[in-house]
Design a protein around this motif. Structure first.
Motif, PDB file in Angstrom:
ATOM      1  N   GLY A  27      32.601  -1.313 -12.758  1.00 10.37           N
ATOM      2  CA  GLY A  27      31.969  -0.639 -13.884  1.00 10.37           C
ATOM      3  C   GLY A  27      31.587  -1.554 -15.018  1.00 10.37           C
ATOM      4  N   ASP A  28      31.276  -2.789 -14.702  1.00 10.22           N
ATOM      5  CA  ASP A  28      30.933  -3.780 -15.733  1.00 10.22           C
ATOM      6  C   ASP A  28      29.932  -4.753 -15.136  1.00 10.22           C
ATOM      7  N   SER A  29      28.892  -5.083 -15.872  1.00 16.31           N
ATOM      8  CA  SER A  29      27.912  -6.052 -15.388  1.00 16.31           C
ATOM      9  C   SER A  29      27.687  -7.161 -16.406  1.00 16.31           C
ATOM     10  N   GLY A  30      28.778  -7.576 -17.064  1.00 15.51           N
ATOM     11  CA  GLY A  30      28.718  -8.692 -17.998  1.00 15.51           C
ATOM     12  C   GLY A  30      28.707 -10.027 -17.267  1.00 15.51           C
ATOM     13  N   GLY A  31      28.922 -11.095 -18.014  1.00 14.64           N
ATOM     14  CA  GLY A  31      28.809 -12.435 -17.463  1.00 14.64           C
ATOM     15  C   GLY A  31      29.723 -12.733 -16.292  1.00 14.64           C
ATOM     16  N   ARG A  32      31.043 -12.561 -16.484  1.00 14.62           N
ATOM     17  CA  ARG A  32      31.984 -12.861 -15.404  1.00 14.62           C
ATOM     18  C   ARG A  32      31.826 -11.915 -14.213  1.00 14.62           C
ATOM     19  N   PRO A  33      31.690 -10.587 -14.423  1.00 11.31           N
ATOM     20  CA  PRO A  33      31.465  -9.704 -13.289  1.00 11.31           C
ATOM     21  C   PRO A  33      30.214 -10.067 -12.482  1.00 11.31           C
ATOM     22  N   LEU A  34      29.156 -10.494 -13.146  1.00  8.82           N
ATOM     23  CA  LEU A  34      27.953 -10.916 -12.429  1.00  8.82           C
ATOM     24  C   LEU A  34      28.240 -12.124 -11.550  1.00  8.82           C
ATOM     25  N   ARG A  35      29.023 -13.063 -12.057  1.00  9.24           N
ATOM     26  CA  ARG A  35      29.350 -14.258 -11.259  1.00  9.24           C
ATOM     27  C   ARG A  35      30.235 -13.886 -10.067  1.00  9.24           C
ATOM     28  N   GLU A  36      31.189 -12.989 -10.291  1.00  9.55           N
ATOM     29  CA  GLU A  36      32.024 -12.524  -9.181  1.00  9.55           C
ATOM     30  C   GLU A  36      31.181 -11.763  -8.153  1.00  9.55           C
ATOM     31  N   ALA A  37      30.213 -10.998  -8.631  1.00 10.70           N
ATOM     32  CA  ALA A  37      29.326 -10.266  -7.725  1.00 10.70           C
ATOM     33  C   ALA A  37      28.527 -11.225  -6.853  1.00 10.70           C
ATOM     34  N   MET A  38      28.170 -12.383  -7.393  1.00 13.58           N
ATOM     35  CA  MET A  38      27.468 -13.397  -6.608  1.00 13.58           C
ATOM     36  C   MET A  38      28.339 -13.864  -5.435  1.00 13.58           C
ATOM     37  N   ILE A  39      29.617 -14.009  -5.691  1.00 10.57           N
ATOM     38  CA  ILE A  39      30.533 -14.444  -4.633  1.00 10.57           C
ATOM     39  C   ILE A  39      30.637 -13.372  -3.550  1.00 10.57           C
ATOM     40  N   TYR A  40      30.814 -12.118  -3.953  1.00 12.07           N
ATOM     41  CA  TYR A  40      30.956 -11.057  -2.956  1.00 12.07           C
ATOM     42  C   TYR A  40      29.652 -10.824  -2.183  1.00 12.07           C
ATOM     43  N   GLY A  41      28.523 -10.952  -2.862  1.00  7.59           N
ATOM     44  CA  GLY A  41      27.256 -10.846  -2.154  1.00  7.59           C
ATOM     45  C   GLY A  41      27.122 -11.910  -1.085  1.00  7.59           C
ATOM     46  N   THR A  42      27.515 -13.129  -1.422  1.00  6.26           N
ATOM     47  CA  THR A  42      27.464 -14.242  -0.475  1.00  6.26           C
ATOM     48  C   THR A  42      28.390 -14.001   0.707  1.00  6.26           C
ATOM     49  N   VAL A  43      29.572 -13.472   0.441  1.00  3.68           N
ATOM     50  CA  VAL A  43      30.535 -13.186   1.511  1.00  3.68           C
ATOM     51  C   VAL A  43      29.965 -12.158   2.492  1.00  3.68           C
ATOM     52  N   LEU A  44      29.419 -11.055   1.987  1.00  2.00           N
ATOM     53  CA  LEU A  44      28.892 -10.022   2.882  1.00  2.00           C
ATOM     54  C   LEU A  44      27.697 -10.532   3.679  1.00  2.00           C
ATOM     55  N   ALA A  45      26.852 -11.351   3.060  1.00  8.41           N
ATOM     56  CA  ALA A  45      25.720 -11.933   3.788  1.00  8.41           C
ATOM     57  C   ALA A  45      26.214 -12.851   4.904  1.00  8.41           C
ATOM     58  N   SER A  46      27.289 -13.585   4.642  1.00  7.08           N
ATOM     59  CA  SER A  46      27.809 -14.514   5.652  1.00  7.08           C
ATOM     60  C   SER A  46      28.352 -13.776   6.867  1.00  7.08           C
ATOM     61  N   TYR A  47      28.973 -12.630   6.654  1.00  4.76           N
ATOM     62  CA  TYR A  47      29.466 -11.851   7.788  1.00  4.76           C
ATOM     63  C   TYR A  47      28.301 -11.202   8.545  1.00  4.76           C
ATOM     64  N   CYS A  48      27.270 -10.800   7.825  1.00  8.31           N
ATOM     65  CA  CYS A  48      26.124 -10.157   8.455  1.00  8.31           C
ATOM     66  C   CYS A  48      25.495 -11.051   9.518  1.00  8.31           C
TER      67      CYS A  48
END
Length: 308
Positions: A249-270
């Motif tokens: 429920g937050d899209s500030g600076g740190r959450p955006l950076r963490e979201a980049m990590i999780y996006g990369t993880v899901l793409a790698s499994y795909c």
């Protein structure tokens, strides 16, 4: 319970050939990959269209991930189909056939509960349709994707849309083409000036870069030992990215950076298998394990204590 994420886009049957094998008539589409990836983080609803040939099995597969599929319209006709093949290094893709079928006349049908959704991802569809959905929903967080077809054919509509959404998730060549710039950094600056709060530029095997609030953050691609099929990797990235932001429920600076990590993880499994064969059967421990490794890659201090 996390705030739900509404995903709007395509559902398709794909026929794919890569150096590692082939898959015929497997479940695909931008909304499919995005929704399945996001379902590991948040409650997900889909709005899409399929034909009467879609059948119970693929719908059950989506439901097995807890995805609300009641917004998927079943229309008389055949489901969207795409076929393509990849080069030996998987870096080049050649489309062999595209049959839009019922998707050609897709008009997102929003239910009352959809108009109140707090998080929205607009997959790769006509920017005029994306704008129409956005104006009916007004979510707390919104992001979109696009492609060269719309960049060339509806550039002004697309630029108008970017003044209304929070974020754009797009690949490198598309970002430069949309901005009319050869340099990615200059292109990013120009796209942000249209009103975006954040911009994610996907760079395939080289990872992804985040531009937001005057800051830059890059995540390398996770080193998959045996990538099988890149189809849907970008949409899986978007799902992991948006799913994480919806979860916290937050899209500030740190959450955006963490979201980049999780996006990369899901793409790698795909990319480890065709269709949803790997992406659809993950555990949270697998996701967190790979996210931890990526955090170590980004740390100047080396691996965390206790992790090899």
């Amino acid at each position: 319970m996390t705030a739900p994420l509404l995903v709007i886009g395509s559902v398709a049957f794909d026929t794919v050939k890569t150096p590692y094998g082939a898959a015929d008539e497997v479940l695909g589409g931008s909304a499919t990959y995005c929704a399945v990836a996001a379902s590991y983080f948040a409650d997900v609803r889909m709005v899409a269209v399929v034909g009467t040939d879609f059948g119970a099995e693929p719908m059950a597969l989506l439901r097995s991930r807890g995805i609300d599929v009641s917004g998927i319209e079943v229309r008389e006709g055949r489901t969207f189909r795409w076929s393509g093949e990849y080069s030996d290094d998987l870096n080049e893709r050649r489309t062999l056939a595209t049959h839009l079928n019922v998707f050609e006349s897709f008009q997102p049908l929003l239910r009352p509960q959809d108009t109140e959704v707090p998080n929205l991802f607009l997959g790769n569809i006509d920017p005029d349709l994306q704008s129409r959905v956005l104006r009916r929903t007004r979510p707390r967080l919104s992001a979109c994707d696009t492609m060269n077809f719309w960049i060339e054919g509806k550039r002004e509509s697309l630029k108008s849309l970017l003044s209304e959404v929070d974020g754009l998730i797009i690949n490198d060549s598309e970002a430069r083409r949309l901005a009319g710039e050869l340099n990615t950094v200059v292109a990013a600056r120009r796209l942000l000036s249209l009103g975006l709060r954040f911009l994610v530029i996907k760079r395939g095997e080289y990872g992804a870069a985040l531009f937001a609030e005057g800051h830059y953050f890059a995540v390398p691609a996770y080193p998959v030992e045996r990538p099988v099929d890149p189809t849907g990797a970008g949409d899986s990235f978007a799902g992991g990215f948006m799913g994480h932001l919806a979860k916290i429920g937050d899209s500030g600076g740190r959450p955006l950076r963490e979201a980049m990590i999780y996006g990369t993880v899901l793409a790698s499994y795909c990319v480890e298998d065709f269709s949803l064969r790997r992406l659809g059967v993950l555990t949270w421990e697998e996701i967190e394990g790979r996210a931890g490794e990526l955090r170590d890659f980004l740390s100047v201090n080396g691996p965390s204590a206790g992790r090899r």
